[in-house]
Scaffold this motif. Sequence first.
Motif, PDB file in Angstrom:
ATOM      1  N   LYS A 164       0.726  -1.243   0.152  1.00  0.00           N
ATOM      2  CA  LYS A 164       0.031   0.021  -0.001  1.00  0.00           C
ATOM      3  C   LYS A 164       0.907   1.157  -0.022  1.00  0.00           C
ATOM      4  CE  LYS A 164      -3.770   2.356   2.371  1.00  0.00           C
ATOM      5  NZ  LYS A 164      -4.683   2.144   3.778  1.00  0.00           N
ATOM      6  N   VAL A 165       1.920   1.100   0.888  1.00  0.00           N
ATOM      7  CA  VAL A 165       2.844   2.567   0.975  1.00  0.00           C
ATOM      8  C   VAL A 165       3.618   2.647  -0.459  1.00  0.00           C
ATOM      9  CG1 VAL A 165       4.783   3.424   2.107  1.00  0.00           C
ATOM     10  CG2 VAL A 165       3.212   2.286   3.277  1.00  0.00           C
ATOM     11  N   LEU A 166       4.177   1.356  -1.011  1.00  0.00           N
ATOM     12  CA  LEU A 166       4.844   1.568  -2.220  1.00  0.00           C
ATOM     13  C   LEU A 166       4.084   1.823  -3.344  1.00  0.00           C
ATOM     14  CD1 LEU A 166       7.239  -1.563  -1.529  1.00  0.00           C
ATOM     15  CD2 LEU A 166       7.798   0.703  -1.194  1.00  0.00           C
ATOM     16  N   ASN A 167       2.955   1.236  -3.394  1.00  0.00           N
ATOM     17  CA  ASN A 167       2.061   1.957  -4.611  1.00  0.00           C
ATOM     18  C   ASN A 167       1.655   3.284  -4.223  1.00  0.00           C
ATOM     19  OD1 ASN A 167       1.553  -0.317  -6.075  1.00  0.00           O
ATOM     20  ND2 ASN A 167       0.126  -1.189  -4.412  1.00  0.00           N
ATOM     21  N   GLU A 168       1.815   3.921  -3.331  1.00  0.00           N
ATOM     22  CA  GLU A 168       1.396   5.415  -3.214  1.00  0.00           C
ATOM     23  C   GLU A 168       2.516   6.050  -3.646  1.00  0.00           C
ATOM     24  OE1 GLU A 168       0.402   8.705   0.554  1.00  0.00           O
ATOM     25  OE2 GLU A 168       0.342   6.568   0.963  1.00  0.00           O
ATOM     26  N   TYR A 169       3.963   5.825  -3.431  1.00  0.00           N
ATOM     27  CA  TYR A 169       4.927   6.506  -3.560  1.00  0.00           C
ATOM     28  C   TYR A 169       5.644   6.273  -4.574  1.00  0.00           C
ATOM     29  CZ  TYR A 169       4.299   8.576   1.026  1.00  0.00           C
ATOM     30  OH  TYR A 169       3.703   9.341   2.070  1.00  0.00           O
ATOM     31  N   THR A 170       5.364   5.158  -5.204  1.00  0.00           N
ATOM     32  CA  THR A 170       6.430   4.549  -6.536  1.00  0.00           C
ATOM     33  C   THR A 170       5.392   4.386  -7.714  1.00  0.00           C
ATOM     34  OG1 THR A 170       6.259   2.377  -5.972  1.00  0.00           O
ATOM     35  CG2 THR A 170       7.962   3.456  -4.788  1.00  0.00           C
ATOM     36  N   ASP A 171       5.827   4.403  -8.972  1.00  0.00           N
ATOM     37  CA  ASP A 171       5.318   4.188 -10.081  1.00  0.00           C
ATOM     38  C   ASP A 171       5.460   2.570 -10.163  1.00  0.00           C
ATOM     39  OD1 ASP A 171       4.854   6.642 -10.982  1.00  0.00           O
ATOM     40  OD2 ASP A 171       6.591   7.001 -11.692  1.00  0.00           O
ATOM     41  N   LYS A 172       6.635   2.017  -9.843  1.00  0.00           N
ATOM     42  CA  LYS A 172       6.678   0.391  -9.815  1.00  0.00           C
ATOM     43  C   LYS A 172       7.681  -0.210  -8.819  1.00  0.00           C
ATOM     44  CE  LYS A 172      10.038   0.560 -13.634  1.00  0.00           C
ATOM     45  NZ  LYS A 172      10.387   0.075 -15.135  1.00  0.00           N
ATOM     46  N   PHE A 173       7.345  -1.405  -8.238  1.00  0.00           N
ATOM     47  CA  PHE A 173       8.494  -1.864  -7.470  1.00  0.00           C
ATOM     48  C   PHE A 173       8.472  -3.324  -7.688  1.00  0.00           C
ATOM     49  CE2 PHE A 173       4.146  -1.687  -5.231  1.00  0.00           C
ATOM     50  CZ  PHE A 173       4.143  -2.923  -4.742  1.00  0.00           C
ATOM     51  N   GLU A 174       9.388  -4.085  -7.052  1.00  0.00           N
ATOM     52  CA  GLU A 174       9.655  -5.182  -7.030  1.00  0.00           C
ATOM     53  C   GLU A 174      10.370  -5.915  -5.922  1.00  0.00           C
ATOM     54  OE1 GLU A 174      11.418  -8.758 -10.404  1.00  0.00           O
ATOM     55  OE2 GLU A 174      11.746  -6.653 -10.548  1.00  0.00           O
ATOM     56  N   LEU A 175       9.884  -7.024  -5.481  1.00  0.00           N
ATOM     57  CA  LEU A 175      10.671  -7.408  -4.148  1.00  0.00           C
ATOM     58  C   LEU A 175      11.684  -8.641  -4.984  1.00  0.00           C
ATOM     59  CD1 LEU A 175      11.228  -8.196  -1.198  1.00  0.00           C
ATOM     60  CD2 LEU A 175       9.340  -9.743  -1.390  1.00  0.00           C
ATOM     61  N   VAL A 176      13.000  -8.096  -4.816  1.00  0.00           N
ATOM     62  CA  VAL A 176      13.964  -8.845  -5.417  1.00  0.00           C
ATOM     63  C   VAL A 176      14.828  -9.932  -4.737  1.00  0.00           C
ATOM     64  CG1 VAL A 176      14.038  -7.568  -7.413  1.00  0.00           C
ATOM     65  CG2 VAL A 176      15.489  -7.266  -5.523  1.00  0.00           C
ATOM     66  N   GLN A 177      14.647  -9.777  -3.395  1.00  0.00           N
ATOM     67  CA  GLN A 177      15.513 -10.664  -2.555  1.00  0.00           C
ATOM     68  C   GLN A 177      14.744 -10.643  -1.015  1.00  0.00           C
ATOM     69  OE1 GLN A 177      19.366  -9.493  -0.796  1.00  0.00           O
ATOM     70  NE2 GLN A 177      20.152 -11.315  -2.017  1.00  0.00           N
ATOM     71  N   VAL A 178      14.868 -11.922  -0.492  1.00  0.00           N
ATOM     72  CA  VAL A 178      14.473 -12.087   1.047  1.00  0.00           C
ATOM     73  C   VAL A 178      15.665 -12.714   1.754  1.00  0.00           C
ATOM     74  CG1 VAL A 178      12.836 -12.828   2.495  1.00  0.00           C
ATOM     75  CG2 VAL A 178      12.056 -12.091   0.515  1.00  0.00           C
ATOM     76  N   LYS A 179      16.272 -12.123   2.854  1.00  0.00           N
ATOM     77  CA  LYS A 179      17.201 -12.606   3.430  1.00  0.00           C
ATOM     78  C   LYS A 179      17.085 -12.597   5.011  1.00  0.00           C
ATOM     79  CE  LYS A 179      22.156 -11.819   3.747  1.00  0.00           C
ATOM     80  NZ  LYS A 179      23.381 -11.063   3.631  1.00  0.00           N
ATOM     81  N   THR A 180      17.452 -13.832   5.529  1.00  0.00           N
ATOM     82  CA  THR A 180      17.450 -13.777   7.053  1.00  0.00           C
ATOM     83  C   THR A 180      18.738 -13.091   7.665  1.00  0.00           C
ATOM     84  OG1 THR A 180      18.564 -15.757   7.204  1.00  0.00           O
ATOM     85  CG2 THR A 180      16.067 -15.991   7.216  1.00  0.00           C
ATOM     86  N   THR A 181      18.659 -12.613   8.661  1.00  0.00           N
ATOM     87  CA  THR A 181      19.649 -11.949   9.426  1.00  0.00           C
ATOM     88  C   THR A 181      19.677 -11.808  11.008  1.00  0.00           C
ATOM     89  OG1 THR A 181      21.201  -9.805   9.435  1.00  0.00           O
ATOM     90  CG2 THR A 181      18.883  -9.578   9.203  1.00  0.00           C
ATOM     91  N   ASN A 182      20.528 -11.579  11.380  1.00  0.00           N
ATOM     92  CA  ASN A 182      20.916 -11.526  12.922  1.00  0.00           C
ATOM     93  C   ASN A 182      20.207 -13.072  13.615  1.00  0.00           C
ATOM     94  OD1 ASN A 182      21.355 -10.307  15.570  1.00  0.00           O
ATOM     95  ND2 ASN A 182      19.112  -9.629  15.733  1.00  0.00           N
ATOM     96  N   MET A 183      21.258 -13.883  13.193  1.00  0.00           N
ATOM     97  CA  MET A 183      20.903 -15.209  13.562  1.00  0.00           C
ATOM     98  C   MET A 183      19.514 -15.794  13.226  1.00  0.00           C
ATOM     99  SD  MET A 183      24.061 -16.112  14.743  1.00  0.00           S
ATOM    100  CE  MET A 183      23.610 -17.714  15.527  1.00  0.00           C
ATOM    101  N   GLY A 184      18.732 -15.197  12.309  1.00  0.00           N
ATOM    102  CA  GLY A 184      17.383 -15.748  11.657  1.00  0.00           C
ATOM    103  C   GLY A 184      16.465 -15.000  12.632  1.00  0.00           C
ATOM    104  N   SER A 185      16.619 -13.943  13.372  1.00  0.00           N
ATOM    105  CA  SER A 185      15.664 -13.522  14.122  1.00  0.00           C
ATOM    106  C   SER A 185      14.994 -12.245  13.303  1.00  0.00           C
ATOM    107  CB  SER A 185      16.089 -12.827  15.518  1.00  0.00           C
ATOM    108  OG  SER A 185      17.266 -12.013  15.258  1.00  0.00           O
ATOM    109  N   LEU A 186      15.657 -11.735  12.216  1.00  0.00           N
ATOM    110  CA  LEU A 186      14.909 -10.643  11.636  1.00  0.00           C
ATOM    111  C   LEU A 186      15.140 -11.272  10.165  1.00  0.00           C
ATOM    112  CD1 LEU A 186      17.146  -7.970  13.203  1.00  0.00           C
ATOM    113  CD2 LEU A 186      14.673  -8.421  13.570  1.00  0.00           C
ATOM    114  N   PHE A 187      14.359 -10.528   9.042  1.00  0.00           N
ATOM    115  CA  PHE A 187      14.468 -10.705   7.672  1.00  0.00           C
ATOM    116  C   PHE A 187      14.740  -9.285   7.182  1.00  0.00           C
ATOM    117  CE2 PHE A 187      11.273 -14.268   8.369  1.00  0.00           C
ATOM    118  CZ  PHE A 187      11.905 -15.151   7.941  1.00  0.00           C
ATOM    119  N   ARG A 188      15.436  -9.340   5.967  1.00  0.00           N
ATOM    120  CA  ARG A 188      15.816  -8.264   5.417  1.00  0.00           C
ATOM    121  C   ARG A 188      15.324  -8.287   3.924  1.00  0.00           C
ATOM    122  NH1 ARG A 188      19.790  -4.182   5.878  1.00  0.00           N
ATOM    123  NH2 ARG A 188      20.751  -3.553   3.999  1.00  0.00           N
TER     124      ARG A 188
END
Length: 231
Positions: free
Chosen positions: A166-190
């Motif tokens: 919803k936020v990205l549709n408001e401020y961008t013409d187009k967007f694409e999720l290109v990567q999902v990565k775990t971090t901080n010993m798996g407690s966070l996603f990037r």
Amino acid sequence: MLNTLFQGIFDTSMTNVIPLPDFLICVGSALIIGMILALSYMWGTCYTKSFVVTLAMLPAIVCVVIMMVNGNVGTGVAVAGAFSLVRFRSAPGSAKEIGAIFLAMGTGLVVGMGYIGYAFLVAVLLGGMMLLYNYLDFWAGKSMTLYKTLHITIPEDLNYTEVFDKVLNEYTDKFELVQVKTTNMGSLFRLTYNLKMKKASEEKNMIDELRCRNGNLEITVSRQENAIGEL
């Protein structure tokens, strides 16, 4: 003595030997042309010393190779194969760098064939067009400011699917999720998005709204990592 010094040991009576004065004139002209092309490339461009030196030397190198081939088909095929290996021993460059290299090789080829006047004409004409195109910029600088790479850190229990759409549709013409990565010993996603902003001035407002949805964790916005228009 001087004539025999520059003859090949495999030369025959049917071989055309290039006179030394003609050889020096061609190589000297190629070096001057290389300097013209290097200066044209340097104007208004971010460059490295090694690339500019290579660009200045390339016409002379190609000129010497062409003169040494001197109509020998077998040698010409061998040289073409050797040049093709250079591509696999070097890092890929931008479209502009590849174009400059082809221009330098082309002028060196013309000089090596003995058309010195045409070589200078090509160098001045195309070098001048390179300067003109760099000056015009074709609005690329303004366009590039809109292309961004967005990194969002979220908690592991947050379902990232469409949570920021919803936020990205408001401020961008187009967007694409290109990567999902775990971090901080798996407690966070990037999450990594490639996007094109509607307005560059709205970047802070977009970040503020994203912070409300990711628990105020780290958000990074940078110039798009996969540069538009590069080879």
